[in-house]
Design an enzyme around this catalytic site. Structure first.
Site, PDB file in Angstrom:
ATOM      1  N   MET A  71     -29.805 -17.366  62.667  1.00 15.15           N
ATOM      2  CA  MET A  71     -29.863 -18.426  61.673  1.00 15.15           C
ATOM      3  C   MET A  71     -29.292 -19.733  62.209  1.00 15.15           C
ATOM      4  O   MET A  71     -29.532 -20.805  61.643  1.00 15.15           O
ATOM      5  CB  MET A  71     -29.105 -17.999  60.413  1.00 15.15           C
ATOM      6  CG  MET A  71     -29.356 -18.880  59.199  1.00 15.15           C
ATOM      7  SD  MET A  71     -31.064 -18.835  58.625  1.00 15.15           S
ATOM      8  CE  MET A  71     -31.057 -17.247  57.784  1.00 15.15           C
ATOM      9  N   HIS A 102     -26.429 -16.919  52.172  1.00 12.01           N
ATOM     10  CA  HIS A 102     -25.039 -16.675  52.550  1.00 12.01           C
ATOM     11  C   HIS A 102     -24.582 -15.357  51.933  1.00 12.01           C
ATOM     12  O   HIS A 102     -24.072 -15.329  50.818  1.00 12.01           O
ATOM     13  CB  HIS A 102     -24.142 -17.829  52.071  1.00 12.01           C
ATOM     14  CG  HIS A 102     -24.542 -19.157  52.615  1.00 12.01           C
ATOM     15  ND1 HIS A 102     -24.355 -20.346  51.926  1.00 12.01           N
ATOM     16  CD2 HIS A 102     -25.130 -19.491  53.786  1.00 12.01           C
ATOM     17  CE1 HIS A 102     -24.799 -21.350  52.652  1.00 12.01           C
ATOM     18  NE2 HIS A 102     -25.277 -20.851  53.782  1.00 12.01           N
ATOM     19  N   ASN A 144     -20.973 -13.526  58.406  1.00 11.16           N
ATOM     20  CA  ASN A 144     -20.559 -13.852  57.039  1.00 11.16           C
ATOM     21  C   ASN A 144     -20.059 -12.638  56.273  1.00 11.16           C
ATOM     22  O   ASN A 144     -19.237 -12.760  55.363  1.00 11.16           O
ATOM     23  CB  ASN A 144     -21.732 -14.461  56.269  1.00 11.16           C
ATOM     24  CG  ASN A 144     -22.184 -15.800  56.819  1.00 11.16           C
ATOM     25  OD1 ASN A 144     -21.488 -16.431  57.607  1.00 11.16           O
ATOM     26  ND2 ASN A 144     -23.359 -16.239  56.412  1.00 11.16           N
ATOM     27  N   THR A 148     -20.278 -20.721  57.245  1.00 10.53           N
ATOM     28  CA  THR A 148     -20.453 -20.672  58.700  1.00 10.53           C
ATOM     29  C   THR A 148     -19.188 -21.049  59.459  1.00 10.53           C
ATOM     30  O   THR A 148     -18.838 -20.402  60.450  1.00 10.53           O
ATOM     31  CB  THR A 148     -21.624 -21.568  59.131  1.00 10.53           C
ATOM     32  OG1 THR A 148     -22.799 -21.189  58.408  1.00 10.53           O
ATOM     33  CG2 THR A 148     -21.890 -21.437  60.621  1.00 10.53           C
TER      34      THR A 148
END
Length: 501
Positions: A123, A432, A466, A478
């Site tokens: 990502m 997330h 995460n 992040t």
């Protein structure tokens, strides 16, 4: 036998590799990534690419949907899920759905837009680069304030974060307006959103995963990044991780790699999947899954905030940040689109010049029952245990969502007129996903790893990403993820150094 095997090439895995390599340049480090390499510079952010190169990169990282335009990929959408354009835009180019046909149980809302990416850089080549620090109860209580702040500072350096201290012109006026509306006793003051971007001449560059890796191939001869390589399971012998079973996805060949230390940083959902497939199944694995609630709206800016009324100051591009506070468990962002560095696929310059984006995120009420579960019999596209997400909302969540809506309306009214009423984004669309391999202070069944991300009960096995964050947050995770990976990798490197001394 290698020193370290790292599963996953996103921001967390890259932080492990860089940190260990900097500390031990003679170490042998193998990083494996299930997805393909993307043409061009390794780990380069797609926002820095030409339009054609960005499209090519996005089509490559879509896993089972690789090479398929998004409209075609979503032609057959699940019953009960809104098939409107608004929903279809929750799956971004470059990503693919965890499960396009989720089966919800009674009382569940699920995360129908939960998505992931498969490609070198993870990502980290697509992300929006927002890097706010956690505040108040977002912070991890069993890591000392000084220790956590030092790790966050190092993460900012790795990501080349730019922190705007003050701004004149339009952005400064917007900050003052939001401060007048939202500042108060006990609340974190309104400021500006830090981003992992930096200027090179007159161009803004976005920090991709390559920025974290730096010159690792040159400085650490024993580093190798192996793409299109699936980690099927971690090998455990006598209570310790000793390597992994890998599969070359181009040839189908399966083989073993032995390693002194194993690190799993697949992502917030695939890291627990790898552990589950390995028979490593602590009670908390997959549980306490959470993502923050999200509302985003377009606002037509009022005459007071007409960009044409302010001097252009391109060095002050950015967003106003209304940070998380315990008394207001959410984070707001206000971004004028005039001269935005983001390449957004809509509107001409005139239309964009009077538009702003309001984005609000709120913390979830953490529940053990919110979880990603894995099947012992069914498999996914990669042949790994199939995922099912169990996810609901509590009364507290419903109250938070209403407060989120009210704050969206308040912020919009202060700077202009909304184009539409604020609406809660489809679950999973924030991308997330936290908590599924959460850290804890003690091995009490409520966590998967310790404060240095070492998996409870399995020596020499680390996790990252995460999913390790144990707190309810509204901030983009992040920066915290990279900080925790750096902290864990520093401890891992010390252990390797002791073995070699």
């Amino acid at each position: 036998m290698i020193d370290v095997l790292i599963i996953g090439s996103g921001p967390a895995g890259s932080t492990y590799a860089r940190t260990i390599g900097d500390a031990l340049p003679t170490a042998s480090i193998l990083m494996v990534e299930v997805g393909p390499r993307v043409p061009g510079e390794r780990g380069y952010h797609t926002m820095n690419m030409t339009d054609a190169a960005r499209t090519e990169a996005q089509l490559l990282t879509q896993g089972p949907d690789a090479g398929i335009e998004r409209a075609a990929a979503l032609a057959d959408i699940a019953p009960g899920i809104d098939p409107s354009l608004e929903f279809r835009q929750t799956i971004l180019p470059g990503l693919f759905f965890v499960d396009p046909r989720p089966k919800l149980q009674a009382g569940e809302v699920g995360l129908p837009a939960a998505s992931m990416v498969s490609g070198v850089g993870g990502m980290g080549i697509h992300w929006a680069t927002s890097t706010p620090r956690p505040h108040q109860s977002e912070r991890i209580p069993f890591i000392s304030a000084d220790d956590l702040d030092a790790a966050l500072t190092h993460a900012e350096q790795l990501l080349k974060v730019t922190k705007l201290q003050d701004a004149t012109g339009l952005l400064g006026a917007m900050r003052k307006a939001m401060a007048d509306e939202f500042d108060g006793p006990g609340l974190t003051p309104v400021g500006y959103l830090p981003t992992a971007t930096h200027w090179e001449g007159d161009r803004v560059l976005f920090s991709g995963t390559g920025v974290i890796l730096g010159e690792l191939e040159r400085t650490v001869p024993g580093f190798e990044l192996r793409s299109e390589t699936l980690a099927r399971r971690v090998l455990v012998e006598n209570g310790a991780a000793v390597g992994a079973e890998l599969q070359d996805r181009r040839t189908g060949e399966t083989y073993e790699v032995r390693a002194t230390r194993v690190v799993v940083c697949a992502d917030g959902l695939r890291t627990p999947q790898v552990l589950f497939a390995s028979g490593i199944r602590p009670k908390a694995l997959g549980h306490y899954l959470n993502e923050h609630f999200q509302m985003a709206s377009f606002v037509q800016l009022s005459d007071e905030f007409d960009p044409a009324a302010y001097p252009a100051d391109e060095q002050s591009l950015g967003s106003v940040l209304i940070p998380f506070s315990d008394a207001r468990p959410m984070q707001g962002g206000v971004t004028p689109l005039a001269n935005s560095a983001y390449k957004l696929p809509f509107g001409d310059d005139v239309t964009r010049s009077r538009l702003g984006i309001l984005a609000w995120y709120a913390a979830k009420d953490l529940q053990y029952s919110d979880a990603v579960e894995f099947s012992d019999t069914e498999t996914d596209f990669y042949g790994m245990p199939k995922m099912a997400i169990r996810y609901g909302r509590t009364e507290r969540d419903l109250a938070t969502i209403e407060e989120l809506r009210q704050n969206s309306l308040r912020s919009a009214a202060r700077i202009g007129t909304l184009h539409e009423e604020p609406a809660l984004a489809a679950g999973g669309s924030s991308l997330h996903y936290q908590g599924a391999v959460r850290m804890g202070e003690t091995d009490d069944g409520a966590s998967v790893c310790d404060p240095y991300l070492r998996v409870w009960g399995v020596d020499h096995l680390y996790v990252g990403g995460n999913g390790v964050i144990p707190t309810a947050t509204a901030a983009n995770p992040t920066l915290t993820t990279v900080a925790l990976a750096w902290r864990a990798a520093t401890e891992l490197a010390r252990g390797l150094e002791r073995i070699g001394s």
